[in-house]
Design an enzyme around this catalytic site. Structure first.
Site, PDB file in Angstrom:
ATOM      1  N   HIS A  25       0.831  -1.205   0.000  1.00  0.00           N
ATOM      2  CA  HIS A  25       0.000   0.000   0.000  1.00  0.00           C
ATOM      3  C   HIS A  25       0.864   1.253   0.000  1.00  0.00           C
ATOM      4  O   HIS A  25       1.873   1.336   0.697  1.00  0.00           O
ATOM      5  CB  HIS A  25      -0.893   0.030   1.241  1.00  0.00           C
ATOM      6  N   TYR A 145      -8.661  -8.098  10.160  1.00  0.00           N
ATOM      7  CA  TYR A 145      -7.934  -8.247   8.894  1.00  0.00           C
ATOM      8  C   TYR A 145      -6.439  -8.102   9.178  1.00  0.00           C
ATOM      9  O   TYR A 145      -5.960  -7.019   9.519  1.00  0.00           O
ATOM     10  CB  TYR A 145      -8.409  -7.175   7.913  1.00  0.00           C
ATOM     11  N   LYS A 194      -8.693 -12.928   9.517  1.00  0.00           N
ATOM     12  CA  LYS A 194      -8.335 -13.195   8.121  1.00  0.00           C
ATOM     13  C   LYS A 194      -6.917 -12.690   7.876  1.00  0.00           C
ATOM     14  O   LYS A 194      -6.591 -11.550   8.204  1.00  0.00           O
ATOM     15  CB  LYS A 194      -9.304 -12.469   7.184  1.00  0.00           C
ATOM     16  N   LYS A 196      -4.129 -11.729   5.102  1.00  0.00           N
ATOM     17  CA  LYS A 196      -3.817 -11.418   3.705  1.00  0.00           C
ATOM     18  C   LYS A 196      -2.497 -12.098   3.359  1.00  0.00           C
ATOM     19  O   LYS A 196      -1.440 -11.717   3.858  1.00  0.00           O
ATOM     20  CB  LYS A 196      -3.710  -9.904   3.512  1.00  0.00           C
ATOM     21  N   ASP A 224      -6.130 -15.443   2.486  1.00  0.00           N
ATOM     22  CA  ASP A 224      -6.393 -14.877   1.160  1.00  0.00           C
ATOM     23  C   ASP A 224      -5.092 -14.492   0.479  1.00  0.00           C
ATOM     24  O   ASP A 224      -4.557 -13.410   0.707  1.00  0.00           O
ATOM     25  CB  ASP A 224      -7.290 -13.640   1.296  1.00  0.00           C
ATOM     26  N   ASN A 226      -4.727 -13.839  -2.732  1.00  0.00           N
ATOM     27  CA  ASN A 226      -4.979 -13.055  -3.945  1.00  0.00           C
ATOM     28  C   ASN A 226      -4.381 -13.692  -5.192  1.00  0.00           C
ATOM     29  O   ASN A 226      -3.639 -13.056  -5.949  1.00  0.00           O
ATOM     30  CB  ASN A 226      -4.472 -11.628  -3.795  1.00  0.00           C
ATOM     31  N   GLU A 249      -9.417 -18.251   0.401  1.00  0.00           N
ATOM     32  CA  GLU A 249      -9.935 -17.241  -0.531  1.00  0.00           C
ATOM     33  C   GLU A 249      -8.995 -17.028  -1.716  1.00  0.00           C
ATOM     34  O   GLU A 249      -7.815 -16.728  -1.530  1.00  0.00           O
ATOM     35  CB  GLU A 249     -10.142 -15.924   0.222  1.00  0.00           C
ATOM     36  N   ASN A 272     -13.384 -12.902  -4.278  1.00  0.00           N
ATOM     37  CA  ASN A 272     -13.801 -11.580  -4.725  1.00  0.00           C
ATOM     38  C   ASN A 272     -13.010 -11.220  -5.992  1.00  0.00           C
ATOM     39  O   ASN A 272     -12.940 -10.064  -6.372  1.00  0.00           O
ATOM     40  CB  ASN A 272     -13.553 -10.509  -3.659  1.00  0.00           C
ATOM     41  N   ASP A 296     -19.499  -7.229  -2.601  1.00  0.00           N
ATOM     42  CA  ASP A 296     -18.933  -5.894  -2.396  1.00  0.00           C
ATOM     43  C   ASP A 296     -19.819  -4.904  -3.119  1.00  0.00           C
ATOM     44  O   ASP A 296     -19.834  -4.857  -4.351  1.00  0.00           O
ATOM     45  CB  ASP A 296     -17.505  -5.827  -2.931  1.00  0.00           C
ATOM     46  N   HIS A 323     -16.588  -8.258   1.037  1.00  0.00           N
ATOM     47  CA  HIS A 323     -15.214  -7.853   0.755  1.00  0.00           C
ATOM     48  C   HIS A 323     -14.991  -6.419   1.210  1.00  0.00           C
ATOM     49  O   HIS A 323     -15.916  -5.612   1.281  1.00  0.00           O
ATOM     50  CB  HIS A 323     -14.960  -7.984  -0.751  1.00  0.00           C
ATOM     51  N   ASN A 325     -12.060  -2.995   0.984  1.00  0.00           N
ATOM     52  CA  ASN A 325     -10.845  -2.324   0.544  1.00  0.00           C
ATOM     53  C   ASN A 325     -10.619  -1.187   1.534  1.00  0.00           C
ATOM     54  O   ASN A 325     -11.418  -0.985   2.435  1.00  0.00           O
ATOM     55  CB  ASN A 325     -11.023  -1.799  -0.887  1.00  0.00           C
ATOM     56  N   HIS A 352     -11.415  -2.809   6.681  1.00  0.00           N
ATOM     57  CA  HIS A 352     -10.117  -2.161   6.883  1.00  0.00           C
ATOM     58  C   HIS A 352     -10.177  -1.061   7.950  1.00  0.00           C
ATOM     59  O   HIS A 352      -9.193  -0.347   8.160  1.00  0.00           O
ATOM     60  CB  HIS A 352      -9.634  -1.518   5.569  1.00  0.00           C
ATOM     61  N   ARG A 405      -4.005   4.207  -7.376  1.00  0.00           N
ATOM     62  CA  ARG A 405      -3.365   3.174  -6.574  1.00  0.00           C
ATOM     63  C   ARG A 405      -2.522   2.271  -7.467  1.00  0.00           C
ATOM     64  O   ARG A 405      -2.985   1.795  -8.494  1.00  0.00           O
ATOM     65  CB  ARG A 405      -4.422   2.350  -5.839  1.00  0.00           C
TER      66      ARG A 405
END
Length: 425
Positions: A25, A145, A194, A196, A224, A226, A249, A272, A296, A323, A325, A352, A405
């Site tokens: 991020h 999260y 969860k 990431k 998750d 991704n 996920e 997602n 979402d 979901h 963000n 978040h 982003r």
């Protein structure tokens, strides 16, 4: 009542250096705040992505919304679709799946529809949950999260956020993740966790799950990555985490890959990333690629279409979560109103909120306590805009220099040669 004015305001707020399969991020997260100002002084609120391509589409659609009856959400879709045509704004960082003109239209529709429902609630004196069928729960559960993360953003040109709003230390191994989980559970009372993933080699992330299970034996866990893993890696991780995960996920890319994994692992697969628009439902559900969909409202077209999605999931025997963000309090309120009205919500929703450091654009943000948010009884979404806070966050946007982003490019600034690969392992 008609909508007299539409105001779209881009904002930026501090974001910690949270790692994911795309990169890390940036120091500033971007959002756009939508205000639908009624002719009688009422204001409906929506919140959505603030990246430049999406912001341009919001501003393109805004004039078409002026003059609309806020109860005419079918007309809202017609107007927005008519203005956007075949416009498509792909997601650069790719953490929420692919793009299409249909999905782009629904992403633009989402905040306007949410704001219309907020106005409908204020006009009728009812919470949005009542407009979605009535509440089936008084509190909506959320999951803590967890992120691998750097201690702080590296020094660089341009303004950096104040570190005081980020109480979490570095977490680059299983011990750091367990410590982070302890902080989140103590402060917010989360009852689900969860992680990431897709950041470290899969074996290290499996170890983090094992240590989380030892530290939190009664907390449902989810992982998750991704889509950072091949089918074979996903199957291996699924086998090694049997009995540890409530779901895995998006371990691997695409509906076809997910279907192959789903046939061979003991836990449900959630997504997602591969079922993200109406056209994905027949192939995704037909192939039994997923057992949980993370709805979402930001990209499914708003709250009512998310409720329709949940009904489709019920028909197919697919579970539902939500979901998240990087977001602010309008989105949390919208998710809470939606979650209150969904009988199909079978898993705690993502959020978040703990990572935003208390920064918000609403005057009295909803609170997470005991791992849940109590559904407000106030009309509409149940939150109101703080004009001074909105102005401060807009000033952040003007001076921060971030306009889109890009987790991959940001990480590559400090790790030359870094690139996003899916799958990576």
């Amino acid at each position: 009542m008609r909508i007299g004015e539409v105001v779209v305001t881009p904002v930026a707020f501090p974001d910690p250096p949270l790692l994911n399969s795309a990169g890390v991020h940036q120091p500033w997260a971007l959002r756009a705040i939508v205000e639908l100002r009624g002719e009688d002084g009422l204001v409906g609120l929506g919140e959505t992505y603030g990246d430049a391509p999406h912001l341009a589409l919001l501003r393109r659609a805004a004039p078409a919304v002026t003059g609309l009856d806020p109860f005419d959400t079918n007309g809202l879709l017609r107007r927005i679709a008519g203005v956007l045509g075949a416009a498509d704004a792909p997601d650069r960082h790719g953490l929420t799946g692919g793009s299409s003109p249909t999905r782009t239209t629904l992403k633009v529709l989402g905040p306007f529809e949410t704001a219309c429902l907020d106005l409908q609630g204020q006009l009728t004196g009812r919470p949005v949950a009542d407009l979605l069928g009535g509440r089936v729960r008084d509190e909506v559960p959320y999951a803590g999260y967890l992120f691998y993360r750097w201690a702080a953003h590296p020094a660089q040109p341009g303004p950096l956020p104040d570190r005081d709003g980020d109480p979490f230390p570095e977490a680059l191994d299983a011990g750091g993740i367990v410590e982070q989980a302890g902080q989140l559970v103590e402060q917010y009372g989360f009852r689900s966790l969860k992680l990431k993933g897709g950041v470290l080699p899969p074996e290290e992330e499996v170890e983090a799950i094992r240590e989380l299970r030892a530290a939190f034996p009664d907390h449902p866990l989810r992982l998750d990555p991704n889509a950072a893993w091949t089918v074979e890696t996903s199957v291996r991780v699924g086998e090694r985490t049997e009995g540890l995960l409530e779901y895995l996920e998006d371990p691997t890319p695409g509906i076809a890959g997910m279907a192959k994994v789903a046939r061979r692992v003991p836990m449900p697969l959630a997504t997602n990333m591969c079922v993200v628009a109406p056209e994905d439902l027949p192939p995704g559900f037909g192939a039994r690629a997923v057992g949980v969909v993370l709805a979402d409202h930001h990209y499914w077209g708003g709250l009512r279409r998310s409720a329709e999605l949940a009904a489709v999931c019920r028909t197919w025997g697919v579970g539902v979560s939500m979901h998240s963000n990087s977001h602010l309090g309008i989105s949390l309120a919208a998710m809470t109103q939606l979650g209150a009205a969904l009988p199909e919500l079978t898993y705690a929703a993502d959020t978040h909120t703990p990572w935003q450091g208390g920064v918000d654009v609403v005057a009295e943000p909803l609170r997470i306590a005991g791992g849940a948010v109590r559904v407000p009884d106030r009309p509409g979404l149940g939150v109101r805009l703080d004009p001074d806070a909105l102005a401060r966050l807009h000033e952040n946007y003007l001076r921060c220099g971030v306009r889109e982003r890009d987790d991959t490019a940001y990480r590559a600034r400090f790790e030359p040669g870094y690139r996003k690969r899916r799958p990576r392992w």
